[in-house]
Design an enzyme around this catalytic site. Structure first.
Site, PDB file in Angstrom:
ATOM      1  N   GLY A 120       0.836  -1.206   0.000  1.00 53.13           N
ATOM      2  CA  GLY A 120       0.000   0.000   0.000  1.00 53.13           C
ATOM      3  C   GLY A 120       0.861   1.241   0.000  1.00 53.13           C
ATOM      4  O   GLY A 120       2.089   1.172  -0.071  1.00 53.13           O
ATOM      5  N   ALA A 121       0.160   2.380   0.059  1.00 49.09           N
ATOM      6  CA  ALA A 121       0.881   3.648   0.059  1.00 49.09           C
ATOM      7  C   ALA A 121       0.528   4.407   1.321  1.00 49.09           C
ATOM      8  O   ALA A 121      -0.644   4.573   1.648  1.00 49.09           O
ATOM      9  CB  ALA A 121       0.485   4.458  -1.156  1.00 49.09           C
ATOM     10  N   ASP A 148      -8.412   9.407  16.175  1.00 53.05           N
ATOM     11  CA  ASP A 148      -8.750   9.056  14.786  1.00 53.05           C
ATOM     12  C   ASP A 148      -9.152   7.579  14.718  1.00 53.05           C
ATOM     13  O   ASP A 148      -8.742   6.860  13.821  1.00 53.05           O
ATOM     14  CB  ASP A 148      -7.549   9.340  13.876  1.00 53.05           C
ATOM     15  CG  ASP A 148      -7.953   9.414  12.412  1.00 53.05           C
ATOM     16  OD1 ASP A 148      -9.171   9.472  12.125  1.00 53.05           O
ATOM     17  OD2 ASP A 148      -7.051   9.405  11.553  1.00 53.05           O
ATOM     18  N   GLY A 206       5.513   7.336   2.388  1.00 49.31           N
ATOM     19  CA  GLY A 206       6.155   6.444   1.425  1.00 49.31           C
ATOM     20  C   GLY A 206       5.400   5.131   1.338  1.00 49.31           C
ATOM     21  O   GLY A 206       4.310   4.994   1.908  1.00 49.31           O
ATOM     22  N   GLU A 207       6.017   4.162   0.647  1.00 47.08           N
ATOM     23  CA  GLU A 207       5.308   2.899   0.454  1.00 47.08           C
ATOM     24  C   GLU A 207       5.240   2.070   1.730  1.00 47.08           C
ATOM     25  O   GLU A 207       6.100   2.189   2.602  1.00 47.08           O
ATOM     26  CB  GLU A 207       6.043   2.069  -0.620  1.00 47.08           C
ATOM     27  CG  GLU A 207       5.694   2.551  -2.000  1.00 47.08           C
ATOM     28  CD  GLU A 207       6.869   2.576  -2.936  1.00 47.08           C
ATOM     29  OE1 GLU A 207       7.992   2.300  -2.487  1.00 47.08           O
ATOM     30  OE2 GLU A 207       6.649   2.907  -4.112  1.00 47.08           O
ATOM     31  N   VAL A 208       4.198   1.236   1.804  1.00 43.72           N
ATOM     32  CA  VAL A 208       4.109   0.252   2.880  1.00 43.72           C
ATOM     33  C   VAL A 208       4.374  -1.105   2.222  1.00 43.72           C
ATOM     34  O   VAL A 208       3.735  -1.441   1.230  1.00 43.72           O
ATOM     35  CB  VAL A 208       2.722   0.258   3.557  1.00 43.72           C
ATOM     36  CG1 VAL A 208       2.693  -0.715   4.730  1.00 43.72           C
ATOM     37  CG2 VAL A 208       2.345   1.657   4.021  1.00 43.72           C
TER      38      VAL A 208
HETATM   39  O1  ACK Z   1      -6.207  -1.631   3.597  1.00 45.53           O
HETATM   40  P1  ACK Z   1      -4.821  -2.108   3.445  1.00 45.53           P
HETATM   41  O2  ACK Z   1      -4.546  -3.373   2.748  1.00 45.53           O
HETATM   42  O3  ACK Z   1      -4.085  -2.120   4.877  1.00 45.53           O
HETATM   43  O4  ACK Z   1      -3.941  -0.909   2.825  1.00 45.53           O
HETATM   44  C1  ACK Z   1      -3.293  -0.161   3.792  1.00 45.53           C
HETATM   45  C2  ACK Z   1      -1.877   0.168   3.352  1.00 45.53           C
HETATM   46  O5  ACK Z   1      -0.991  -0.682   4.052  1.00 45.53           O
HETATM   47  C3  ACK Z   1      -1.468   1.628   3.618  1.00 45.53           C
HETATM   48  O6  ACK Z   1      -1.536   1.894   4.984  1.00 45.53           O
HETATM   49  C4  ACK Z   1      -1.727  -1.631   4.793  1.00 45.53           C
HETATM   50  N1  ACK Z   1      -1.049  -1.841   6.063  1.00 45.53           N
HETATM   51  C5  ACK Z   1      -0.557  -0.921   6.910  1.00 45.53           C
HETATM   52  N2  ACK Z   1      -0.011  -1.518   7.973  1.00 45.53           N
HETATM   53  C6  ACK Z   1      -0.144  -2.841   7.776  1.00 45.53           C
HETATM   54  C7  ACK Z   1       0.230  -3.995   8.547  1.00 45.53           C
HETATM   55  N3  ACK Z   1       0.845  -3.875   9.718  1.00 45.53           N
HETATM   56  N4  ACK Z   1      -0.055  -5.194   8.045  1.00 45.53           N
HETATM   57  C8  ACK Z   1      -0.705  -5.316   6.861  1.00 45.53           C
HETATM   58  N5  ACK Z   1      -1.072  -4.257   6.105  1.00 45.53           N
HETATM   59  C9  ACK Z   1      -0.793  -3.062   6.572  1.00 45.53           C
HETATM   60  C10 ACK Z   1      -3.113  -1.093   4.995  1.00 45.53           C
END
Ligand code: ACK
Length: 872
Positions: free
Chosen positions: A593-594, A711, A598-600
């Site tokens: 994800g974003a 939030d 930056g990128e996740v």
């Molecule tokens: O809805 P999602 O798949 O879950 O898309 C967002 C994206 O990264 C941007 O925040 C995913 N994400 C964030 N933290 C985590 C985590 N710890 N494990 C899995 N996905 C995550 C989030």
């Protein structure tokens, strides 16, 4: 609708003779006859002249004829026929009359319904047969018809050839031309109508459909008179002077509303008279309006350093309903040095400008100070009325001594932590404070305790009870006045009712909890040097001890969250709470994800001597500023302080190499809102309540730590493969900055309106109670499988609706007990909302007793919201 071309065609004279007969009504008729029934091998042909189709693709042929019954013929029955054949031949030009039989195509064999006998002939009355056949699709300019006789006794009385068409039509101010139908019987020919003079299509051009039977069918769309015209007797007439018509939807010209004129015919709007105005959003039928006069009867009521201002609506509202009030606050400088605008520290409740009520509370003024307030009434056209002199009403007030403001700290089932600030300008050195308290509505018996400090924990209280607290200071000159009353509530007992098994389960759970608590206390004791102090609460306030951590006051026995802001060097906070991880232990496998920074990504983390685990990796993109780096790592400094199964766990940070990263546990199912939308209707109520229980438990932990999330929303909850929900997205104002749902409020902050409690929107009162409100919204999101709270209503409409006490209706199939809990979370008075430990307690009860989740709410419970959405 049927037009007969009446082609009574000319037939050739190869018939042996033409005779005069009479029809059934004894009217004389001329016919073409053949009757060679006695002769063998008959093949007699009769053909018409060339018939123009006039563009018709399907034509109809009506035949009238008589036919002799073969049985009634003496002797000739062997060769006698009782049918004849009809043929046609298509051509673009009239051709030589010579018959070329081979070119003809057979239409049908025609038989008689009624044939006649010798007897009938004797009466000279013929039984007429009528047969109709159709031809098509025709593609040439014209055609010939031919009749073949193979030995019958026939008299052909008439042949009529015709086609059908939809005639010229005017409908709904649109003209449709004469139209020839298509060649197929089921075909509809679409025709676009033409709007008549001074009319225009409404939304789309009008259309009709011409059927094979020549009927106009299925009208779509229509024409309406252009603005400035109205429909009268099927035509568009111009609006008269003094009248206007602006909208296509309205039908007639209307008289100009008050204070407006239309000086010419055909007006589409009326213009305002001098000194009167309209704004774009005013409906055309609304009168022109003026700014309001000043508010009236303004009064002030001073309470310590707060002032309550109240006034009446202006004498002249200018003809508008959108009157709002603005307050200008100035401090009167000593020695006649004039006025100075009140700074941002002065609070206006609910706000300073755009007030819709006729009162405002001004708080946090300086004590013993003169203030001047200018009250102004404005309405929608105030901005436009440039020549209008604003009218104000002035109020001068002097504030009093600031009273002691008591704040609540950690709350237990039998204890409440209190703190207060020293009063400004006390009458000498403060020797001690006296705290008076009693259970609400039991003021006949109260307790007084003393403290030398500005905080203490009051113990020995009843669970789930509201207490009143007042504090006063003592100086060498004696006691000051008691502060105003402050109401705080203790936490509830958690009472379970259940079966033997559940009781056993409770006992086991309690035993495990006790063991964990013991462990935590020991661990806490060992760790207290690193993180936060733990000590048992003392009964005697005189012996009360304060614990400090990096300048942070902490109540005994309570582990609290430490605001990273209290660290001068933010890097120190990061490294105090987050473990530095060497980048070589991490592999990035894919982007999930974003994030704002930056990128996740995700991938395995292999720490030496530890089992490999999957982690989420938040990265800080290249080219960041120092501020962005601080903001990014802020979240880690907060997350690192938490350790709870329903809070996203921080594994560590990478700050010594680039890119900078935050490493957290990996949650396979991503964020809760998307997860629910993807799995709409897939879970049992118990599974959904299980998720809600997890979130509430995480939030209970955060509120016990003194951390306010601000939030809380389904998008900020992550779900793992076991459906365990964990609270994520930490930070302070930054959290709200990167939330797409957060909108700017009138006070300049950014707030996710749909999830936020009214007091937090109005005056930024963010507390665990405002988190409880948001939790109620999360419950609603979960029970409606990720539906957007308040659907597509605008943020402004949501604020208004909530202020007017409307609440979201229960989601479909939501058990009554859960909707009840949501509604409790949305209590206007925040002290009336349940605490997170009560929520966990209730959800546990529901899980243990699933039959309690079977009851669905009555329909009328949902009425409140339907009312504002106008759904009946
Ligand atoms: O809805 P999602 O798949 O879950 O898309 C967002 C994206 O990264 C941007 O925040 C995913 N994400 C964030 N933290 C985590 C985590 N710890 N494990 C899995 N996905 C995550 C989030």
């Amino acid at each position: 609708n049927v037009l007969f071309c009446n082609y009574v065609v000319y037939l050739f004279t190869f018939f042996p003779f033409k005779i005069g007969e009479v029809d059934e009504d004894y009217a004389p008729i001329h016919t073409y006859q053949v009757c060679r029934v006695m002769e063998q091998n008959q093949n007699n042909w009769l053909h018409t002249n060339w018939i123009l189709t006039e563009g018709a693709q399907r034509v109809y042929i009506e035949l009238k004829f008589t036919l002799r019954d073969c049985n009634s013929l003496p002797g000739g029955v062997g060769t006698c026929k009782e049918t004849f054949n009809m043929y046609y031949y298509e051509t673009d030009e009239e051709e030589d009359r010579a018959m070329k039989e081979s070119r003809y195509i057979k239409v049908d064999t025609i038989a008689a319904d009624e044939s006649f006998t010798e007897l009938d002939l004797g009466d000279r009355v013929m039984k007429l047969n009528t047969e109709v056949r159709d031809l098509g699709p025709l593609s040439r300019k014209g055609f010939y018809l031919a009749f073949q006789d193979l030995g019958a006794c026939i008299a052909l009385v008439s042949v009529r050839v015709f086609y059908k068409r939809c005639p010229f039509l005017v409908k709904s101010l649109a003209e449709f031309p004469d139209t020839i139908p298509g060649s197929e019987a089921s075909q509809l020919v679409e025709v676009v109508g033409h709007c008549i003079n001074n009319s225009m299509p409404l939304y789309e051009p009008p259309r009709m459909h011409c059927s094979a039977d020549g009927e106009w069918l299925v009208p779509i769309g229509k024409c309406v008179c252009k603005p400035g015209f109205e429909e009268m007797s099927g035509y568009c007439q111009v609006c008269k002077v003094g009248f206007y018509r602006s909208q296509l939807e309205s039908s007639a010209c209307s008289k100009c509303p008050p204070h407006s004129v239309a000086r010419q015919t055909g007006a589409t709007s009326c213009s305002c008279e001098d000194e009167y105005h309209k704004i774009d959003s005013d409906p055309p039928n609304m009168a022109c309006t003026r700014p309001p006069s000043a508010p009236r009867n303004a009064i002030s009521n001073v309470n310590e350093t707060s002032v309550f201002l109240e006034w009446s609506i202006p004498m002249e509202t200018g003809g508008r309903k959108d009157v709002r009030y603005n307050i200008l606050c100035s401090r009167v400088l000593p020695d006649g040095r004039g006025l100075e605008e009140c700074g941002p520290n002065v609070r206006f409740l609910p706000r300073r400008v755009g007030l819709s009520n006729t009162s405002v509370m001004v708080a946090d003024l300086q004590s013993h100070t003169n203030y001047s307030f200018l009250l102004e009434a404005v309405n929608g056209v105030s901005e436009m009325a440039k020549d209008y002199t604003k009218q104000y009403v002035t109020l001068n007030v002097t504030t009093n001594q600031a009273g002691i403001v008591v704040r609540k700290g950690y709350t237990g089932k039998s204890s409440i932590g209190l703190s207060w600030a020293e009063p400004d300008r006390p009458n000498g050195i403060i020797l001690e404070y006296e705290i008076k308290y009693f259970e609400k509505e039991q003021d006949s018996s109260y307790t007084i305790i003393k403290s030398k400090e500005t905080e203490m924990v009051v113990e020995g209280l009843k669970a789930s009870s509201v207490y009143i607290f007042q504090v006063r200071a003592r100086t060498s000159a004696g006691y000051g006045a008691f502060s105003r009353r402050f109401e705080f509530q203790t936490s509830p007992y958690c009472e379970y009712t259940g079966t033997i098994q559940s009781t056993m389960a409770s006992i086991i759970a309690v035993a495990i909890t006790l063991a964990l608590v013991l462990l935590a206390v020991v661990a806490g004791f060992l760790l207290s040097g690193r993180r936060c102090g733990y000590s048992k609460a003392k009964q005697d306030p005189e012996e009360e001890k304060m614990h400090f951590h990096n300048g942070h006051i902490k109540f005994p026995g309570v582990r609290t969250y430490i605001d990273p802001l209290t660290y001068e060097d933010p890097n120190q906070a990061v490294h105090e709470f987050a473990q530095e991880i060497d980048v070589s232990f991490i592999s990035i496998e894919r982007i999930i994800g974003a994030g704002e920074f930056g990128e996740v990504c995700c991938g395995p983390l292999r720490l030496p001597g530890k089992r490999e685990i999957q982690v989420a990796i938040k990265t800080l993109k290249a080219g960041y500023t120092e501020q962005q780096r601080r903001d990014f790592l802020w979240e880690a400094s907060i997350m690192g302080q938490f350790n709870h199964p329903n809070i996203i766990r921080l594994e560590g940070v990478v700050t010594k190499s680039k890119p900078v990263m935050i490493i957290t546990e990996y949650m396979e199912n991503g964020s809760l809102d998307t997860f629910l939308k993807k799995n709409d209707g897939q879970f049992t109520v118990i599974q959904l309540v299980g998720m809600l229980r997890g979130i509430a438990s995480g939030m209970r932990y955060l509120s016990d730590m003194g951390y306010v999330h601000r939030d809380l929303a389904a998008r900020n909850i992550l779900v793992n493969s076991n459906l365990v929900c964990k609270v994520s997205d930490f930070g302070l104002s930054r959290v709200l900055e990167d939330d797409a749902e957060a909108a700017y409020t009138t006070r300049g902050g950014k707030i996710p309106i749909r999830w936020t409690a009214p007091e937090a929107i109005a005056y930024r009162k963010f507390t665990s109670a405002s988190d409880v409100w948001s939790y109620g919204i999360v419950m609603w999101e979960v029970m409606s499988y990720g539906e957007r709270p308040y659907w597509e209503m605008s943020n402004q409409d949501v604020i208004k609706a909530v202020e007017e006490n409307y609440r979201l209706p229960g989601p479909m199939d939501c058990p009554e007990a859960l909707y009840h809990l949501m509604m409790d979370c949305w209590q206007r008075e925040r002290t009336n909302r349940p605490k997170f430990d009560e929520i966990v307690c209730l959800l546990d009860k529901l899980i243990r007793n699933p039959s309690s989740l079977k009851k669905l709410p009555h329909l009328e419970d949902n009425f409140c919201f339907c009312e504002i959405l106008n759904i009946s």
